[in-house]
Enzyme design. Structure first.
Site, PDB file in Angstrom:
ATOM      1  N   MET A   1       0.843  -1.189   0.000  1.00 19.18           N
ATOM      2  CA  MET A   1       0.000   0.000   0.000  1.00 19.18           C
ATOM      3  C   MET A   1       0.884   1.247   0.000  1.00 19.18           C
ATOM      4  O   MET A   1       2.001   1.218   0.516  1.00 19.18           O
ATOM      5  CB  MET A   1      -0.921  -0.013   1.212  1.00 19.18           C
ATOM      6  CG  MET A   1      -1.935  -1.139   1.130  1.00 19.18           C
ATOM      7  SD  MET A   1      -3.258  -1.015   2.323  1.00 19.18           S
ATOM      8  CE  MET A   1      -4.069   0.489   1.829  1.00 19.18           C
ATOM      9  N   PHE A   2       0.380   2.301  -0.611  1.00 16.83           N
ATOM     10  CA  PHE A   2       1.037   3.616  -0.665  1.00 16.83           C
ATOM     11  C   PHE A   2       2.321   3.626  -1.499  1.00 16.83           C
ATOM     12  O   PHE A   2       3.160   4.496  -1.333  1.00 16.83           O
ATOM     13  CB  PHE A   2       1.322   4.161   0.743  1.00 16.83           C
ATOM     14  CG  PHE A   2       0.159   4.024   1.681  1.00 16.83           C
ATOM     15  CD1 PHE A   2      -0.991   4.764   1.495  1.00 16.83           C
ATOM     16  CD2 PHE A   2       0.201   3.126   2.741  1.00 16.83           C
ATOM     17  CE1 PHE A   2      -2.074   4.625   2.342  1.00 16.83           C
ATOM     18  CE2 PHE A   2      -0.873   2.984   3.599  1.00 16.83           C
ATOM     19  CZ  PHE A   2      -2.015   3.738   3.399  1.00 16.83           C
ATOM     20  N   ALA A   3       2.460   2.656  -2.415  1.00 16.41           N
ATOM     21  CA  ALA A   3       3.657   2.597  -3.258  1.00 16.41           C
ATOM     22  C   ALA A   3       3.484   3.355  -4.573  1.00 16.41           C
ATOM     23  O   ALA A   3       4.458   3.540  -5.301  1.00 16.41           O
ATOM     24  CB  ALA A   3       4.027   1.141  -3.544  1.00 16.41           C
TER      25      ALA A   3
ATOM     26  N   SER B   1      -1.685   2.749  -8.054  1.00 19.45           N
ATOM     27  CA  SER B   1      -2.814   3.389  -8.745  1.00 19.45           C
ATOM     28  C   SER B   1      -2.347   4.603  -9.538  1.00 19.45           C
ATOM     29  O   SER B   1      -2.852   4.868 -10.633  1.00 19.45           O
ATOM     30  CB  SER B   1      -3.897   3.795  -7.750  1.00 19.45           C
ATOM     31  OG  SER B   1      -4.428   2.657  -7.102  1.00 19.45           O
TER      32      SER B   1
ATOM     33  N   GLU C   1      -6.822  -2.509  -7.837  1.00 19.50           N
ATOM     34  CA  GLU C   1      -7.112  -3.458  -6.744  1.00 19.50           C
ATOM     35  C   GLU C   1      -7.324  -4.867  -7.302  1.00 19.50           C
ATOM     36  O   GLU C   1      -8.235  -5.592  -6.907  1.00 19.50           O
ATOM     37  CB  GLU C   1      -8.324  -3.006  -5.921  1.00 19.50           C
ATOM     38  CG  GLU C   1      -8.206  -1.622  -5.314  1.00 19.50           C
ATOM     39  CD  GLU C   1      -7.157  -1.508  -4.213  1.00 19.50           C
ATOM     40  OE1 GLU C   1      -6.587  -2.531  -3.802  1.00 19.50           O
ATOM     41  OE2 GLU C   1      -6.916  -0.371  -3.772  1.00 19.50           O
TER      42      GLU C   1
ATOM     43  N   CYS D   1      10.307   4.619   9.791  1.00 13.52           N
ATOM     44  CA  CYS D   1      11.727   5.003   9.720  1.00 13.52           C
ATOM     45  C   CYS D   1      12.111   5.672   8.398  1.00 13.52           C
ATOM     46  O   CYS D   1      13.254   6.089   8.243  1.00 13.52           O
ATOM     47  CB  CYS D   1      12.611   3.784   9.963  1.00 13.52           C
ATOM     48  SG  CYS D   1      12.659   2.633   8.567  1.00 13.52           S
TER      49      CYS D   1
ATOM     50  N   ILE E   1     -10.029  -6.208   4.149  1.00 16.02           N
ATOM     51  CA  ILE E   1     -10.478  -5.046   4.922  1.00 16.02           C
ATOM     52  C   ILE E   1     -10.046  -3.826   4.109  1.00 16.02           C
ATOM     53  O   ILE E   1      -8.855  -3.550   3.969  1.00 16.02           O
ATOM     54  CB  ILE E   1      -9.831  -4.988   6.327  1.00 16.02           C
ATOM     55  CG1 ILE E   1     -10.170  -6.216   7.152  1.00 16.02           C
ATOM     56  CG2 ILE E   1     -10.232  -3.700   7.042  1.00 16.02           C
ATOM     57  CD1 ILE E   1     -11.572  -6.262   7.703  1.00 16.02           C
TER      58      ILE E   1
ATOM     59  N   GLY F   1      -9.336  -0.076   3.281  1.00 17.98           N
ATOM     60  CA  GLY F   1      -8.977   1.102   4.063  1.00 17.98           C
ATOM     61  C   GLY F   1      -7.723   1.753   3.534  1.00 17.98           C
ATOM     62  O   GLY F   1      -7.028   1.197   2.680  1.00 17.98           O
TER      63      GLY F   1
ATOM     64  N   CYS G   1       8.991  -1.140   6.287  1.00 17.87           N
ATOM     65  CA  CYS G   1      10.161  -1.907   5.872  1.00 17.87           C
ATOM     66  C   CYS G   1      10.165  -3.230   6.654  1.00 17.87           C
ATOM     67  O   CYS G   1       9.321  -3.457   7.525  1.00 17.87           O
ATOM     68  CB  CYS G   1      11.436  -1.111   6.140  1.00 17.87           C
ATOM     69  SG  CYS G   1      11.784  -0.846   7.896  1.00 17.87           S
TER      70      CYS G   1
END
Length: 178
Positions: free
Chosen positions: A15-17, A20, A85, A143, A161, A163, A172
């Protein structure tokens, strides 16, 4: 406009890489080149309404669906299909193979692993069928090093789930175990 041949482009990571974001970028390039494009997103991911929206608010319109079978008839009239997704579509392998063999370009953005660092089997099965696989990393939210994993903040045990940063952090290897 005739395509030069079908292909599967797989974009994976935690996620958040930016999966999209990359999906949207690639689809927009095809749109600029005047290809007919369809973008599909997972129906149960209603965080952003009808469309694929990145965490930084970039958006592209999309057809929400729970099953790729539901968009097969629409897919006949396009040359490029973007799927966000992808891990949530059980038949993604057969759908992508069928569409690529019919000459369409598939761009799939998906998590490669669960919050437990277990593989999403359907996405792993798509890798040997893809002409291009891009593995993206995020930034560890603890970090600030490269993050390859998604860590769930709650105690839920079910895999699906939906979110964002309210439920997950990109981490990491070291911070995964904190």
């Amino acid at each position: 406009m005739a395509m030069y041949g079908g292909q599967i482009h797989l974009i994976i990571g935690p996620m958040f890489a930016g999966k999209s974001t990359e999906l949207i970028r690639l689809v927009k390039r095809y749109q600029i080149a005047r290809y007919k494009c369809l973008v599909v997103n997972y129906e149960k991911d209603a965080r952003y309404g009808n469309g694929v929206r990145t965490h930084d608010n970039t958006c592209i319109s999309a057809v929400p669906t729970a099953s790729l079978d539901d968009v097969e008839s629409i897919s006949e009239h396009v040359e490029v299909i973007g799927i966000d997704e992808g891990q949530f579509f059980p038949n993604i392998v057969s759908f992508c193979e069928r569409m690529a063999n019919a000459g369409k370009v598939l761009i799939v953005a998906a998590l490669d692993g669960t919050f437990q660092r277990k593989p999403f089997t359907n996405i792993c099965e798509l890798i040997p069928l893809a002409e291009n696989v891009t593995k993206l990393n995020a930034v560890c939210m603890y970090c600030y090093k490269d993050a390859s994993f998604s860590k769930r903040l709650g105690n839920e045990t079910e895999i699906e789930i939906i979110g964002g940063s309210d439920k997950y952090k990109s981490v990491c290897r070291k911070c995964y175990f904190f």
